[in-house]
Design an enzyme around this catalytic site. Structure first.
Site, mmCIF file in Angstrom:
data_model
loop_
_atom_site.group_PDB
_atom_site.id
_atom_site.type_symbol
_atom_site.label_atom_id
_atom_site.label_comp_id
_atom_site.label_asym_id
_atom_site.label_seq_id
_atom_site.Cartn_x
_atom_site.Cartn_y
_atom_site.Cartn_z
ATOM 1 C CB CYS A 189 -0.867 -0.034 1.259
ATOM 2 S SG CYS A 189 -1.868 1.443 1.506
ATOM 3 C CB CYS A 212 -3.232 3.933 -5.466
ATOM 4 S SG CYS A 212 -4.507 3.046 -4.523
HETATM 5 N N1 DGL Z 1 -4.012 0.580 -2.041
HETATM 6 C C1 DGL Z 1 -3.583 1.692 -1.293
HETATM 7 C C2 DGL Z 1 -2.416 2.437 -1.890
HETATM 8 O O1 DGL Z 1 -1.613 1.829 -2.560
HETATM 9 C C3 DGL Z 1 -4.563 2.535 -0.558
HETATM 10 C C4 DGL Z 1 -5.880 2.840 -1.152
HETATM 11 C C5 DGL Z 1 -6.755 3.461 -0.105
HETATM 12 O O2 DGL Z 1 -7.084 2.743 0.850
HETATM 13 O O3 DGL Z 1 -7.078 4.649 -0.218
HETATM 14 O O4 DGL Z 1 -2.256 3.609 -1.671
#
Ligand code: DGL
Length: 270
Positions: free
Chosen positions: A78, A192
């Protein structure tokens, strides 16, 4: 001091299903490893929350993975949690190898001929000091068009195709023209991990000539490198287990769809 046991699992977590895009690459790169994946879907999305919230969730999940699963390494799949919490987690767990993800700006500079690069990420990632430092380190090498994509991770998380397409269309149009001519964006960084699952819609919008960069593959290679001394010695396929703070059926459907795995999903203990 914790001892590293090569047969222990590698922990992977994200705010939800996005990190499955990283897990997919990890399984390809490290087929003999065991993985335990935690989706914090009950608290997603992280990207529009304040740092304190994301740090608290990241700490709670890391502590859980260490005490319950005795993980030998952690991959923060993430960008938002990496930006907010990796330095804190590393300080708290100095002997645990921790690998994070960040928007692939350096590979984008290498890939771009127009030197105009689009970056789609959460508000949290783009406003972090880690991102500011990364941008500053590439000053003068390209022009970056950074676009905060509120709502997009949520739409992907809930498999809402209509909303995903509408938001992708909106954000791509905000960033300006895409293409290979001078002044056009020829490289798009998905900052993301959720956005990897909107890749087909984004490809339709930006056209076939634009490079679209994800983080899964480089992170998997980096994980192999960091864990060189404690990789599993087994020869058969490693296992994957899944836990979520949200609805197990939702994660199960995503695991089946994106990893073609019929693995069971458990509730993350409260
Ligand atoms: N998948 C996450 C990222 O790479 C976060 C997405 C979220 O929860 O806003 O930032």
């Amino acid at each position: 001091m914790r001892s590293v046991v090569s047969e222990h699992s590698i922990g992977v977590f994200d705010s939800g299903v996005g990190g499955l895009s990283v897990l997919r690459s990890l399984r390809e790169e490290l087929p003999h490893e065991n993985f335990v994946y935690v989706a914090d879907s009950g608290h997603a999305p992280y990207g529009e929350r304040d740092d304190g919230y994301v740090v608290d969730r990241s700490r709670a999940i890391t502590d859980y993975l260490i005490t319950r699963h005795r993980i030998k390494a952690l991959v923060i799949a993430c960008n938002t949690a990496t930006a907010a919490a990796i330095h804190i987690l590393r300080r708290q767990h100095p002997t645990l190898p921790i690998i994070g993800v960040e928007p692939a700006l350096k590979p984008a500079v290498a890939a771009s001929a127009t030197h105009r690069i689009g970056v789609m990420a959460t508000r949290g990632t783009l406003s972090s000091s880690k991102y500011t430092t990364l941008l500053a380190s590439l000053h003068g090498q390209a022009e970056f068009v950074s676009q905060a994509c509120d709502g997009l991770a949520h739409a992907v998380e809930h498999d809402d195709t209509t909303k995903t397409i509408a938001l992708c269309t909106h954000y791509i149009s905000q960033m300006g023209p895409f293409g290979t001519q001078s002044g056009q964006i020829d490289t798009l960084v998905l900052g993301c991990t959720h956005y990897a699952f909107a890749g087909t819609h984004l490809r339709t919008l930006v056209g076939p000539a634009v490079h679209i960069l994800n983080t899964g593959e480089p992170v998997a290679k980096r994980t192999r490198h960091v864990l060189a001394a404690c990789l599993s010695q087994r020869q058969d396929e490693g296992s994957c287990s899944f836990e979520t703070s949200g609805a197990p059926a939702q994660l199960q459907a995503a695991v089946q769809r994106w990893l073609q795995l019929p693995a069971p999903v458990r509730d993350l203990p409260k």
